[in-house]
Scaffold this active site. Structure first.
Site, PDB file in Angstrom:
ATOM      1  N   GLU C  48       0.821  -1.316   0.070  1.00  0.00           N
ATOM      2  CA  GLU C  48      -0.095  -0.034  -0.040  1.00  0.00           C
ATOM      3  C   GLU C  48       0.834   1.353   0.037  1.00  0.00           C
ATOM      4  O   GLU C  48       0.515   2.218  -0.872  1.00  0.00           O
ATOM      5  CB  GLU C  48      -0.838   0.048   1.289  1.00  0.00           C
ATOM      6  N   ASN C  52       1.183   4.047  -3.088  1.00  0.00           N
ATOM      7  CA  ASN C  52       0.757   5.331  -2.889  1.00  0.00           C
ATOM      8  C   ASN C  52       1.962   6.237  -3.359  1.00  0.00           C
ATOM      9  O   ASN C  52       1.658   7.178  -4.103  1.00  0.00           O
ATOM     10  CB  ASN C  52       0.437   5.692  -1.471  1.00  0.00           C
ATOM     11  N   ARG C 107      -9.136   3.248  -7.492  1.00  0.00           N
ATOM     12  CA  ARG C 107      -8.678   3.199  -6.334  1.00  0.00           C
ATOM     13  C   ARG C 107      -9.592   3.489  -5.096  1.00  0.00           C
ATOM     14  O   ARG C 107     -10.540   4.217  -5.307  1.00  0.00           O
ATOM     15  CB  ARG C 107      -7.567   4.554  -6.110  1.00  0.00           C
TER      16      ARG C 107
HETATM   17  N1  LIG Z   1       2.678   9.145  -0.722  1.00  0.00           N
HETATM   18  C1  LIG Z   1       1.796  10.192  -0.986  1.00  0.00           C
HETATM   19  N2  LIG Z   1       2.245  10.871  -1.535  1.00  0.00           N
HETATM   20  C2  LIG Z   1       1.051  11.938  -1.767  1.00  0.00           C
HETATM   21  N3  LIG Z   1      -0.168  11.736  -1.476  1.00  0.00           N
HETATM   22  C3  LIG Z   1      -0.538  10.497  -1.004  1.00  0.00           C
HETATM   23  C4  LIG Z   1       0.338   9.428  -0.607  1.00  0.00           C
HETATM   24  N4  LIG Z   1      -0.134   8.537   0.215  1.00  0.00           N
HETATM   25  C5  LIG Z   1      -1.551   8.848   0.138  1.00  0.00           C
HETATM   26  N5  LIG Z   1      -1.729  10.057  -0.444  1.00  0.00           N
HETATM   27  C6  LIG Z   1      -3.074  10.594  -0.593  1.00  0.00           C
HETATM   28  O1  LIG Z   1      -3.781   9.976   0.378  1.00  0.00           O
HETATM   29  C7  LIG Z   1      -5.132   9.516  -0.321  1.00  0.00           C
HETATM   30  C8  LIG Z   1      -5.690   8.269   0.224  1.00  0.00           C
HETATM   31  O2  LIG Z   1      -4.496   7.215   0.190  1.00  0.00           O
HETATM   32  P1  LIG Z   1      -5.048   5.697   0.401  1.00  0.00           P
HETATM   33  O3  LIG Z   1      -5.621   5.670   1.749  1.00  0.00           O
HETATM   34  O4  LIG Z   1      -3.934   5.017   0.243  1.00  0.00           O
HETATM   35  O5  LIG Z   1      -6.231   5.441  -0.751  1.00  0.00           O
HETATM   36  P2  LIG Z   1      -5.655   5.408  -2.444  1.00  0.00           P
HETATM   37  O6  LIG Z   1      -4.280   5.154  -2.649  1.00  0.00           O
HETATM   38  O7  LIG Z   1      -6.743   4.198  -2.762  1.00  0.00           O
HETATM   39  O8  LIG Z   1      -6.253   6.754  -2.903  1.00  0.00           O
HETATM   40  C9  LIG Z   1      -4.526   9.268  -1.684  1.00  0.00           C
HETATM   41  O9  LIG Z   1      -5.656   9.178  -2.796  1.00  0.00           O
HETATM   42  C10 LIG Z   1      -3.578  10.365  -1.849  1.00  0.00           C
HETATM   43  O10 LIG Z   1      -4.379  11.767  -2.160  1.00  0.00           O
END
Ligand SMILES: Nc1ncnc2c1ncn2[C@@H]1O[C@H](COP(=O)(O)OP(=O)(O)O)[C@@H](O)[C@H]1O
Ligand SMILES: Nc1ncnc2c1ncn2[C@@H]1O[C@H](COP(=O)(O)OP(=O)(O)O)[C@@H](O)[C@H]1O
Lengths: 149, 111, 149, 111
Positions: C48, C52, C107
């Site tokens: 995960e 991301n 996503r």
């Molecule tokens: N490493 C990262 N850099 C930038 N934004 C991130 C990062 N990890 C998560 N995010 C933000 O947080 C949101 C939620 O992440 P997550 O719960 O993993 O769901 P998903 O990946 O399915 O969108 C993402 O849609 C993104 O906007």
């Protein structure tokens, strides 16, 4: 030529990390779909280089081992194993088959021989007191490209 | 290539003794980390049982580097001291390739 | 408390490296003899965090992803996944279950929920324009010690 | 734990169609890298065959993260549009655990 994919890993010179090092390198080059033989050759060569860091370079303690794996377009893989340990005084002698500086007879003196036989090219750089770098190149036979984003 | 999951196999050895023949069934990945414990277990048996033949069974050895050569060479020397012989059994192609680098195919019997 | 073993790995944000990242972390913690469940939890959480970085942090290109794994005496594992990508504006909102900034519905917005459920503790630090760091801690249940030299 | 070697399994899907029921046999590790290709293959079949039931068979899926949830959710929505239903089959305990986080156990039928 620029690599299409690069991985760097570093870890402590504990013998429990020998298998980790092999698996990490193998898992990275798995994207080239290597044959079982090619994978075994690379794992064995990495194991030799990493073991040398643990047994020789850092024989009196624990230090860091640095591995870089580069994948090139033409399925060439380059693996660099580096330490900041004691260094090698005489590289030519060290690379002779059966030469080992270790007493007791449990090291066969064949680490460099394995690396040389199982890869296409082996380069060794070393500076006494500063450490050693081993670079191994191998071209994988089957056609395939690193896929992905 | 078909491969599945992350892994490390802990090395182990099971030792069998019958009528002067000691068989060491090796299992796992034979590297420098694993070799020490295995060596000690085998040597302890050789000292105690002084067999005429030592069989090293590599059937379940999934990886070996030159630390394995050291292991085999050392046991070869011990068996010479005991006027016995060393047999290497069920080594995979990869393991044979490593052993051949050391000329082990000329020292031990392969089965 | 000082870790007994440390591993650092970094690689490009190519999706082909997602599986590599999981395998590398799993291979390193294998020395603690984790259960199949513990290993699956950690691999999923790492997957995960790394996805991301690829999908969000570096959405417009390729950047580097940095993973650090620390093993402590009491079988505690700490995994840090870091990027130098776009950063997160509102961490609280980002961590809400089902929140995703991605269009198209593929996503699920559950990456952080998985990390939170499958580890003991999740910390997220981020600076807009500079990147994001995710730290996950997990204590493994079975007793065992990192062995070796 | 008993584990052996280094590994990545390339994901693949085989699609079966009989009397309005499409079964997608998934195989390998279902992550973001793998999901895209799989999704496209399944959607192409759904568009062409417009089945009343889609069965996603997870028997040979050895890993899944939340990218797999996206895959299942998206196919659930498509099946709703077709007035059909979605069945998830042979999911391992780990995969069920991931799906439960998304409440997928309330959307799809599990077998
Ligand atoms: N490493 C990262 N850099 C930038 N934004 C991130 C990062 N990890 C998560 N995010 C933000 O947080 C949101 C939620 O992440 P997550 O719960 O993993 O769901 P998903 O990946 O399915 O969108 C993402 O849609 C993104 O906007
Ligand atoms: N990384 C290193 N640092 C210091 N010395 C080394 C290193 N690698 C190899 N050597 C020297 O080269 C010799 C030969 O190495 P090798 O062929 O691998 O055999 P072995 O490891 O069995 O001794 C070693 O005994 C050691 O003296």
């Amino acid at each position: 030529m620029r690599p299409v994919n690069i991985m760097k890993v570093n870890f402590l010179s504990r013998s429990a990390n020998e298998s980790f090092a092999r698996v990490a390198v193998a898992a990275f080059i798995a994207q080239l779909d290597p044959t079982v033989d090619e994978l075994a050759d690379i794992k064995t060569s990495v194991s030799e280089a990493v073991t040398n860091c643990i047994v020789h370079a850092y024989k009196d303690g624990i230090g860091e081992i640095y591995i870089t794996v580069k994948i090139y377009e033409n399925d060439k893989v380059s693996v660099t194993v580096k330490d900041k340990g004691c260094g090698i005084e005489n590289i030519e002698r060290a690379m002779e088959p059966m030469y080992t500086s270790t007493q007791g007879g449990e090291r066969a003196g064949l680490g460099f021989t394995v690396m040389q036989s199982f890869t296409d090219r082996l380069r060794v750089k070393s500076r006494l007191g500063f450490g050693t770098t081993v670079i191994m190149d191998k071209k994988l036979g089957k056609k395939s490209v690193a896929r992905g984003t | 290539m078909e491969i599945n999951n992350s892994q490390i196999t802990v090395m182990s050895v099971r030792i069998d003794n019958s009528e002067g023949v000691v068989t060491a069934y090796l299992q796992g990945e034979l590297d420098h980390h694993a070799a020490k414990g295995i060596r000690e277990e085998i040597d302890e048996s050789l000292e105690r049982l002084r067999p005429s033949t030592l069989i090293l069974d590599f059937k379940n050895v999934t990886f070996m580097d030159s630390s394995g050569i050291g292991l085999v060479m050392g046991r070869y020397r011990t068996m010479q001291l005991l006027n016995g012989k060393l047999v290497v059994k069920n080594a995979s192609l990869h393991i044979k390739k490593v052993m051949r680098l050391a000329g082990l195919d000329r020292l031990a019997e392969f089965e």
